[in-house]
Motif scaffolding. Sequence first.
Motif, PDB file in Angstrom:
ATOM      1  N   LYS A 165       0.855  -1.186   0.000  1.00  0.00           N
ATOM      2  CA  LYS A 165       0.000   0.000   0.000  1.00  0.00           C
ATOM      3  C   LYS A 165       0.890   1.235   0.000  1.00  0.00           C
ATOM      4  O   LYS A 165       1.789   1.355   0.824  1.00  0.00           O
ATOM      5  N   THR A 191      -3.061   0.780   8.789  1.00  0.00           N
ATOM      6  CA  THR A 191      -3.176   0.667   7.328  1.00  0.00           C
ATOM      7  C   THR A 191      -3.446  -0.781   6.922  1.00  0.00           C
ATOM      8  O   THR A 191      -4.347  -1.046   6.115  1.00  0.00           O
ATOM      9  N   ASN A 241      -6.971  -1.701   7.810  1.00  0.00           N
ATOM     10  CA  ASN A 241      -7.949  -1.138   6.880  1.00  0.00           C
ATOM     11  C   ASN A 241      -7.933  -1.854   5.535  1.00  0.00           C
ATOM     12  O   ASN A 241      -8.963  -1.950   4.871  1.00  0.00           O
ATOM     13  N   CYS A 242      -6.768  -2.363   5.141  1.00  0.00           N
ATOM     14  CA  CYS A 242      -6.706  -3.142   3.902  1.00  0.00           C
ATOM     15  C   CYS A 242      -7.454  -4.466   4.066  1.00  0.00           C
ATOM     16  O   CYS A 242      -8.135  -4.924   3.161  1.00  0.00           O
ATOM     17  N   LEU A 262      -9.513   0.463   2.914  1.00  0.00           N
ATOM     18  CA  LEU A 262      -8.507   0.889   1.939  1.00  0.00           C
ATOM     19  C   LEU A 262      -8.339  -0.226   0.916  1.00  0.00           C
ATOM     20  O   LEU A 262      -8.478  -1.404   1.246  1.00  0.00           O
TER      21      LEU A 262
END
Lengths: 656, 267
Positions: free
Chosen positions: B16, B49, B52-53, B58
């Motif tokens: 990401k 992060t 959220n992926c 995301l």
Amino acid sequence: MTDFISYVIRGIPFGCVFALVAVGLVLTYRTSGVFNLAFGAQAFVSAAVYYDTRVRHEWPIILSFLLAVVVVGPLVGFILDRFIFRYMRSASELSRLVAALGLLVAIPQMVQLWFGQSPSFGVVGIWPSSQGSNFAVYHLGDYSLNGDQVATLIATFIVGVGLTAMFRYSSIGLRMRAVVESPRMTELQGINADRIGTFAWMLSSLIAGLAGVLLAPLFAQVNSNNFTILIVAALAAAAFGKLSSIPLTLLGGVGLGVLGGILAGYLPTNSVLAQGLRPSLPFVVLFLLLIFSPALRRRREVKDPLAGVDPPPPGLAAIERSPALTWSTRIFGLIVGLGVIAFVMNDRYWLLLAIQALIFATIFLSYTVITGMAGQISLCQATFAAIGAFTTAQLVNAYDIPVMLTIVIGAVVAAVVGGLFSIPVLRLGGIYLALATFAFALMFESILVPLDWVGGGATPLKVPRPVIGPVDFGSDRAFFFLCLVILIAVSFLVILVRGGATGRFLDALRGSEIAAQSIGINPSRARIVAFALSAGIAGLGGGLFATQVGFAQPADFAYFYSLFFVVLVVTLGSRTVEGAINAAIGFIVVQELLKRIGLSASWEPIFFGLGAITYAKNPEGILEAQKRRSNAFVQRQFNRFKNTTTDPVPAEPSST
Amino acid sequence: MSVTPVPLLSVTEIVKRFAGITALSDVSLRVETGEAVGLIGPNGAGKTTLFNCLLGILRPDGGRVQLDGHDITGWPVYRRARSGFGRTFQRIELFAGMTVVEHFLVAARARRGDGRLWKDVVGLDRPRPQDREEAERTLELLGLTDVANRSVEALSLGRGRLVEVGRALMTEPKLLLLDEPSSGLDRSETAELTETLEVVRRERGTAILLVEHDVEMVQRFATRLYVLDFGTLIAEGPTRSVMSDPAVRRAYLGESGEGEPGVGEAV
């Protein structure tokens, strides 16, 4: 080529006015978080003051200008900030929008009470010239500008440069930016956020007033409609500036004006479609910008990081009520309802009013779905009602279909249009959704309604009353009962949906969208269903309204009603079925009262428009809030009564 | 002939980037059915992060997320939830205006999929008796029975987080993702929460992936750990061996690897 450049030049002054209002809009949005939809109305105030003093009383230009722009403009801003928006700083963005909507509805009506409806031609601009500003012509090679246009250009340039410099280099500009972020945090830094807010409001209102006075001579007469629509062009320009950049906003405004000038020059003047397209350019641009600009889409509502200290909203009154009391009120309501029915059956005049109230209550239930359940403000409900009405009328006139069936088809068509419309705009959410619906309403009105296959052209379409089997609803008495049955059916529909999965999912989404998704709720689906249902209900009401009047007339579904109805329903209570019914009764009764007292009908929008400001304090409506208060009282009396009858021991005296 | 069982959650080489900064580079991890796994790392390591992926908030720029062998990388949040993801939030996210038991009932309802409007109209989509029983059991499991009919605004942060756990459990998740569940809680509340989560894992067989700051809590709860630093995995394995890994100590304590007690020595 010469043509093209002269069209461009003709568009620039209009563009400058759009740009000025847009800059004022961005300024207040950035400092108080309020999307002041009433800016167009404020521009109208200054324009009216200028016209009245300059033309009617023949004051010198400089005095009229000073009074209208430098005194009245900031004064209006001061009043709005001091008495309304200052108290809404930590209110939700939605309630600030509702308050601004209320002002948009109320201010032009208030001005009209004083200014009068009589035509006001012969506006003289502010350009000091012995021939009169309109006739002073200045040549730029092959092209020419008159005094008013020159004045507009100069004023816009000064405002643009001045504001950019202020935001970038001055300490007050810096403080203004801090106040937007969080007024509470700014105050913790020892800055008086109130004073900054007042300054911003006065400054932006001064700009709005300036725009009003500059715009007045560009039109043939001073008319509130020109100014209300001005706000849409300004919104489009502000959206172009991503609601923050002042240079970009100015550019957007001027660009919009130029585009309008070019369109006016090249579009054929004999087609209805082209005629509608020209004035609706700002609506189309705003709509497209909202849908396609990723910067706006991603921007979440401005939220005060310290908002967590606010107390949560109270629950609905019904929750705190004992079942016994609920039943007694229901029975009481039923008796009153039957009494009213008995009364109107014997009074032709009141029967007509009662029918209207029933139809409006049906239309208002569409707000219970979209605003009360889905938590969205829609400014195009009258448009959906119009879709229902026009579909009904067109089908009745073209085919031999029973009227009742066409009304149902009209509702379905409205629901489909609503559902399809909601797909691109749903991701906007909150205030941008409201703006997109507003743009949609205006586009529908100026582009589609004039077409023969929609609004019927010059002659309004006739719609007969329905006949079901042996029952002819041509008589008002029979029609009353038809409307009553439909209202009851729609009420039950709303109650069932609210209590069912759709309603609970919408509640969850309103509570926390991300958490609702985390348990498997599809937010788009739930909202599309709510939008379609709401549009369908409005369409049904629109069809009924057309058969009641006997015609489907565009004027009955003007965009103004969309604004006014939001304000009305939200003020009285958008969360409950009773709220919608109360709003309809209030609408009809206040109208009737004003007529009997002999006051202007303008007082009704003023009354409810100003009432909308209470939304921030009572998001569930003032009647609901009042009900909670009186409920607590009645419940106490009720308990005391129950205690004395079942238990001889009196209730414990309170300790304090 | 060996059969390799499909892991419950398998994340393969997630990448990401944010505007040129690589927040995650080739991160892979797996969670087996019923397992308790911890994901730790210093501030800014990319834990949130990654989280959220996994949840679909995301979209990763590369790599795959698989649940039960199905590729769910491009799925929206709500669809992942329906296929077995439950989660809690670091900053509590409850439905304002609803009571505790209403949170549970709406979650039970959401598990069955989209509401159909016609079912609402004929009154078919009301909470069912088995939903209510299920809600009762969950209330009891989490010790929330006494506040069942209380509005959530009146609850303490610790109990609010339990409501989030319960709401997630009502969707019968295969995997519970907890985002810093101890943030904002004091020591005893954290201990209580850890105990409750252990019970949930044992009794319901729910796998739990814990993103956590509180190293003590992770050590007590997770059997396996992943350590993230600057967007890359620097260690993985059984809790005890990871905690004594010098690379982990360095990431947490700086180059010297000295000073703060607790990391590596506790348990």
